[in-house]
Design an enzyme around this catalytic site. Structure first.
Site, PDB file in Angstrom:
ATOM      1  N   ARG A  54     -11.027   2.952  11.871  1.00  0.00           N
ATOM      2  CA  ARG A  54     -12.212   2.911  11.019  1.00  0.00           C
ATOM      3  C   ARG A  54     -12.608   1.468  10.803  1.00  0.00           C
ATOM      4  O   ARG A  54     -11.808   0.662  10.346  1.00  0.00           O
ATOM      5  CB  ARG A  54     -11.914   3.568   9.665  1.00  0.00           C
ATOM      6  CG  ARG A  54     -13.160   3.928   8.866  1.00  0.00           C
ATOM      7  CD  ARG A  54     -12.848   4.234   7.413  1.00  0.00           C
ATOM      8  NE  ARG A  54     -12.687   2.996   6.652  1.00  0.00           N
ATOM      9  CZ  ARG A  54     -11.632   2.715   5.904  1.00  0.00           C
ATOM     10  NH1 ARG A  54     -10.613   3.542   5.820  1.00  0.00           N
ATOM     11  NH2 ARG A  54     -11.575   1.571   5.229  1.00  0.00           N
ATOM     12  N   TYR A  57      -9.418   4.114  -4.984  1.00  0.00           N
ATOM     13  CA  TYR A  57      -8.454   5.217  -4.999  1.00  0.00           C
ATOM     14  C   TYR A  57      -8.324   5.980  -6.317  1.00  0.00           C
ATOM     15  O   TYR A  57      -7.873   7.107  -6.324  1.00  0.00           O
ATOM     16  CB  TYR A  57      -7.067   4.684  -4.607  1.00  0.00           C
ATOM     17  CG  TYR A  57      -7.073   4.060  -3.243  1.00  0.00           C
ATOM     18  CD1 TYR A  57      -7.206   4.849  -2.096  1.00  0.00           C
ATOM     19  CD2 TYR A  57      -6.991   2.691  -3.077  1.00  0.00           C
ATOM     20  CE1 TYR A  57      -7.249   4.284  -0.838  1.00  0.00           C
ATOM     21  CE2 TYR A  57      -7.027   2.115  -1.819  1.00  0.00           C
ATOM     22  CZ  TYR A  57      -7.152   2.913  -0.708  1.00  0.00           C
ATOM     23  OH  TYR A  57      -7.195   2.346   0.540  1.00  0.00           O
ATOM     24  N   SER A  60      -6.593  -2.284   1.683  1.00  0.00           N
ATOM     25  CA  SER A  60      -6.922  -1.635   0.407  1.00  0.00           C
ATOM     26  C   SER A  60      -7.485  -2.592  -0.636  1.00  0.00           C
ATOM     27  O   SER A  60      -7.331  -2.379  -1.836  1.00  0.00           O
ATOM     28  CB  SER A  60      -5.688  -0.923  -0.173  1.00  0.00           C
ATOM     29  OG  SER A  60      -5.308   0.135   0.657  1.00  0.00           O
ATOM     30  N   GLY A 113      -6.874   5.627   5.673  1.00  0.00           N
ATOM     31  CA  GLY A 113      -6.431   6.490   4.590  1.00  0.00           C
ATOM     32  C   GLY A 113      -6.817   7.935   4.829  1.00  0.00           C
ATOM     33  O   GLY A 113      -7.833   8.234   5.449  1.00  0.00           O
ATOM     34  N   GLU A 133       0.814  -1.217   0.000  1.00  0.00           N
ATOM     35  CA  GLU A 133       0.000   0.000   0.000  1.00  0.00           C
ATOM     36  C   GLU A 133       0.851   1.271   0.000  1.00  0.00           C
ATOM     37  O   GLU A 133       0.363   2.355   0.333  1.00  0.00           O
ATOM     38  CB  GLU A 133      -0.931  -0.008   1.214  1.00  0.00           C
ATOM     39  CG  GLU A 133      -1.939  -1.142   1.199  1.00  0.00           C
ATOM     40  CD  GLU A 133      -2.797  -1.157   2.454  1.00  0.00           C
ATOM     41  OE1 GLU A 133      -3.732  -0.359   2.536  1.00  0.00           O
ATOM     42  OE2 GLU A 133      -2.523  -1.973   3.347  1.00  0.00           O
ATOM     43  N   ASP A 186     -14.952  -1.405   8.955  1.00  0.00           N
ATOM     44  CA  ASP A 186     -15.733  -1.693   7.750  1.00  0.00           C
ATOM     45  C   ASP A 186     -16.736  -2.796   8.070  1.00  0.00           C
ATOM     46  O   ASP A 186     -16.387  -3.773   8.751  1.00  0.00           O
ATOM     47  CB  ASP A 186     -14.812  -2.144   6.611  1.00  0.00           C
ATOM     48  CG  ASP A 186     -13.821  -1.062   6.209  1.00  0.00           C
ATOM     49  OD1 ASP A 186     -14.106   0.122   6.470  1.00  0.00           O
ATOM     50  OD2 ASP A 186     -12.762  -1.389   5.650  1.00  0.00           O
ATOM     51  N   ASN A 228      -9.460  -0.785  10.604  1.00  0.00           N
ATOM     52  CA  ASN A 228      -8.276  -0.117  10.062  1.00  0.00           C
ATOM     53  C   ASN A 228      -7.714   0.803  11.141  1.00  0.00           C
ATOM     54  O   ASN A 228      -8.411   1.696  11.612  1.00  0.00           O
ATOM     55  CB  ASN A 228      -8.648   0.713   8.839  1.00  0.00           C
ATOM     56  CG  ASN A 228      -9.274  -0.140   7.753  1.00  0.00           C
ATOM     57  OD1 ASN A 228      -8.585  -0.784   6.992  1.00  0.00           O
ATOM     58  ND2 ASN A 228     -10.606  -0.162   7.688  1.00  0.00           N
ATOM     59  N   GLU A 230     -13.501  -5.645   9.315  1.00  0.00           N
ATOM     60  CA  GLU A 230     -12.140  -5.376   9.772  1.00  0.00           C
ATOM     61  C   GLU A 230     -12.066  -4.019  10.450  1.00  0.00           C
ATOM     62  O   GLU A 230     -12.964  -3.189  10.319  1.00  0.00           O
ATOM     63  CB  GLU A 230     -11.150  -5.415   8.606  1.00  0.00           C
ATOM     64  CG  GLU A 230     -11.391  -4.364   7.539  1.00  0.00           C
ATOM     65  CD  GLU A 230     -10.330  -4.413   6.444  1.00  0.00           C
ATOM     66  OE1 GLU A 230      -9.163  -4.119   6.729  1.00  0.00           O
ATOM     67  OE2 GLU A 230     -10.689  -4.760   5.295  1.00  0.00           O
TER      68      GLU A 230
END
Length: 326
Positions: free
Chosen positions: A263, A224, A154, A285, A22, A265, A281, A279
């Site tokens: 964060r 992205y 990602s 990002g 990443e 998901d 994070n 998951e």
């Protein structure tokens, strides 16, 4: 006027780049954070651990680090451990929380132990990937199912498997990024994400974002590099549903021992509207397409203020070190 005394932050390193798959996204995140901090008067400097020795942080008098690294050697507890040894406070969760959250299998085990909802899964270790073992996975999880590397982010190396014949290729792709493979029950429904700021009982869940990807393909490219994905914030979900997601996300965050920010998901199953955690994070990002800034904006927190707030939360695991002069 900023609520923070930016001079008190001292010399700040924005860790970006690194050696993970990443790297490209991390450079984009770090560039955004660096510009934001500098715009608010912070003495911030770019620092790429792929090109420099972390020991330079101490030698050059850095007082704290904003971790904008993603993936391995940035989000997995290794850099956090190095910074603990150097005694330099850093943003995001500590060593253990970072390390567990980076491994989706370990994360799921912790959540399951705490009765938090997460899709059923099968882990295929390196010595469990013979053709017959791989082929048997859909018998357990049903079809379609998701195959992914447990320690990447990602959406790298992820496949949605539609039939038995796709399993072998999906595992082969995943193994390019991680010797272990995570096979996960596919939850058909809305994809959402929910950021968290803070620590412990003071942690606060930000507004939920609903992700509408073309044909459900919320992959690396769409995340992205295209504008095809639509994001709804406010989510448009019923208020009770949004509150329940925030409650589960806060529990998931605290259970892993996260701090600073993160964060989660999730998928909301269409058949019964039950949310499932995918998951956490721990170094989200911060690019122009990123979701934490979008959610923060919905409650009036500008990108620059978000960066300052995260930087202000920089800490060390070791309480004695937190009080030590830098």
């Amino acid at each position: 006027m900023s609520q923070f005394d930016v001079k008190s932050f001292g010399k700040v390193a924005v860790l970006m780049g690194g050696t993970s798959a990443e790297r490209k996204i991390s450079l984009m995140s770090g560039g955004g954070v660096l510009a934001a901090l500098r715009s608010r008067g912070v003495d911030a400097h770019a620092f790429d651990p792929a090109e420099r020795d972390l020991g330079d942080l101490r030698r050059e008098g850095f007082a704290r680090c904003f971790i904008a690294l993603h993936g391995r050697h940035g989000e997995d507890g290794t850099v956090q451990g190095a910074l603990e040894l150097l005694g330099i406070p850093y943003t995001g969760p500590g060593v253990m929380a970072s390390s567990i959250a980076m491994d989706k299998v370990m994360t799921k085990r912790v959540w399951i132990a705490e009765n938090l909802p997460t899709p059923r899964f099968v882990r295929l270790a390196a010595d469990q990937q013979q053709r017959e073992q791989v082929r048997a996975v859909p018998d357990v999880l049903g079809l379609p199912l998701i195959v992914k590397p447990p320690r990447e982010g990602s959406s790298i190396g992820v496949t949605k498997v539609q039939g038995y014949s796709d399993m072998q290729d999906a595992v082969a792709l995943s193994v390019r990024y991680d010797p272990d493979v995570l096979c996960e029950e596919f939850i058909d429904g809305d994809e959402v994400t929910c950021p968290v700021l803070g620590e412990g009982r003071h942690a606060q869940a930000l507004p939920v974002i609903r992700i509408l990807a073309p044909e459900g393909a919320y992959d690396y490219q769409n995340k992205y590099f295209t504008d095809d994905v639509k994001y709804q914030c406010p989510s448009g979900l019923p208020e009770a549903e949004e509150r329940e997601i925030q409650r589960i996300v806060l529990a998931a965050y605290r259970t892993l021992g996260c701090r600073g920010w993160g964060r989660a998901d999730l998928m909301i199953r269409a058949s019964d509207r039950k949310p499932f955690l995918l998951e956490m994070n721990t170094s989200p990002g911060m690019t122009t397409h990123s979701l934490v800034p979008m959610s923060a904006r919905a409650v009036g927190i500008a990108y620059e203020d978000l960066c300052l707030r995260v930087l202000a939360s920089a800490a060390l695991d070791t309480p004695a070190a937190n009080g030590a002069p830098s």
